[in-house]
Design a protein around this motif. Structure first.
Motif, mmCIF file in Angstrom:
data_model
loop_
_atom_site.group_PDB
_atom_site.id
_atom_site.type_symbol
_atom_site.label_atom_id
_atom_site.label_comp_id
_atom_site.label_asym_id
_atom_site.label_seq_id
_atom_site.Cartn_x
_atom_site.Cartn_y
_atom_site.Cartn_z
ATOM 1 N N UNK A 35 3.401 -41.469 -9.493
ATOM 2 C CA UNK A 35 3.230 -40.037 -9.149
ATOM 3 C C UNK A 35 2.861 -39.830 -7.741
ATOM 4 N N UNK A 36 3.376 -40.546 -6.852
ATOM 5 C CA UNK A 36 2.680 -40.315 -5.521
ATOM 6 C C UNK A 36 3.298 -39.099 -4.897
ATOM 7 N N UNK A 37 4.379 -38.783 -5.020
ATOM 8 C CA UNK A 37 5.170 -37.798 -4.232
ATOM 9 C C UNK A 37 4.684 -36.494 -4.652
ATOM 10 N N UNK A 38 4.287 -35.998 -5.995
ATOM 11 C CA UNK A 38 3.725 -35.005 -6.267
ATOM 12 C C UNK A 38 2.301 -34.599 -5.715
ATOM 13 N N UNK A 71 11.804 -44.627 -5.376
ATOM 14 C CA UNK A 71 11.189 -45.430 -6.169
ATOM 15 C C UNK A 71 10.907 -44.429 -7.623
ATOM 16 N N UNK A 72 11.309 -44.617 -8.766
ATOM 17 C CA UNK A 72 11.038 -43.798 -10.103
ATOM 18 C C UNK A 72 9.609 -43.764 -10.203
ATOM 19 N N UNK A 73 8.786 -45.090 -10.012
ATOM 20 C CA UNK A 73 7.508 -44.938 -10.257
ATOM 21 C C UNK A 73 6.593 -43.685 -9.580
ATOM 22 N N UNK A 98 15.185 -35.827 -6.530
ATOM 23 C CA UNK A 98 13.851 -35.537 -7.289
ATOM 24 C C UNK A 98 13.397 -33.958 -7.084
ATOM 25 N N UNK A 99 12.906 -33.457 -7.869
ATOM 26 C CA UNK A 99 12.346 -31.998 -7.591
ATOM 27 C C UNK A 99 11.290 -31.796 -6.812
ATOM 28 N N UNK A 100 10.552 -32.768 -6.265
ATOM 29 C CA UNK A 100 9.595 -32.898 -5.331
ATOM 30 C C UNK A 100 10.294 -32.507 -3.932
ATOM 31 N N UNK A 101 11.529 -33.004 -3.823
ATOM 32 C CA UNK A 101 12.308 -32.922 -2.566
ATOM 33 C C UNK A 101 12.407 -31.179 -2.018
ATOM 34 N N UNK A 102 12.440 -30.537 -3.176
ATOM 35 C CA UNK A 102 12.825 -29.233 -3.171
ATOM 36 C C UNK A 102 11.539 -28.162 -2.703
ATOM 37 N N UNK A 103 10.252 -28.922 -2.880
ATOM 38 C CA UNK A 103 9.202 -28.275 -2.643
ATOM 39 C C UNK A 103 8.880 -27.923 -0.979
ATOM 40 N N UNK A 104 9.257 -28.699 -0.362
ATOM 41 C CA UNK A 104 9.379 -28.491 1.249
ATOM 42 C C UNK A 104 10.402 -27.425 1.710
#
Length: 106
Positions: free
Chosen positions: A1-4, A61-63, A74-80
């Motif tokens: 969960x690094x990206x979040x 990477x999924x992890x 991934x949803x994290x990409x949309x945050x930017x």
């Protein structure tokens, strides 16, 4: 969960800066315009991120992800994109002198 965890400071900064413009003129109109811009940016991100992932330009990477995706992105990409839609106008509002943002008296 690094990206979040990477996204979290950007999101917090965006909320703090956007709310700091609450007393500036046209806050509601600015937020509505930012929301409209965010919708467009999220749609563009969904299309182009998915195309680039399918083309093999990059992968995640999924992890390091929450696991929530829109297509392959991934949803994290949309945050930017969402942060940019709200943060840029808020910073502009803060950097614009208050007198310049009000309409002259009749």
């Amino acid at each position: 969960m690094t990206y979040p965890l990477i996204v979290l400071p950007f999101g917090l900064l965006t909320v703090i800066v956007a709310l700091s413009t609450l007393r500036r003129p046209h806050f509601g109109r600015r937020m509505a315009a930012s929301a409209a811009a965010a919708v467009v940016l999220v749609a563009l991100t969904a299309v182009f991120d998915n195309v680039m992932i399918v083309a093999g330009l990059f992968s995640y990477p999924a992890e390091h992800l929450t696991g929530v995706r829109i297509g392959l992105a991934p949803i994290e990409d949309f945050s930017y994109a969402v942060c940019a839609a709200f943060l840029v106008p808020a910073v502009y509002a803060l950097l614009t002198p208050a007198m310049a943002t009000t309409e002259p008296a009749p």
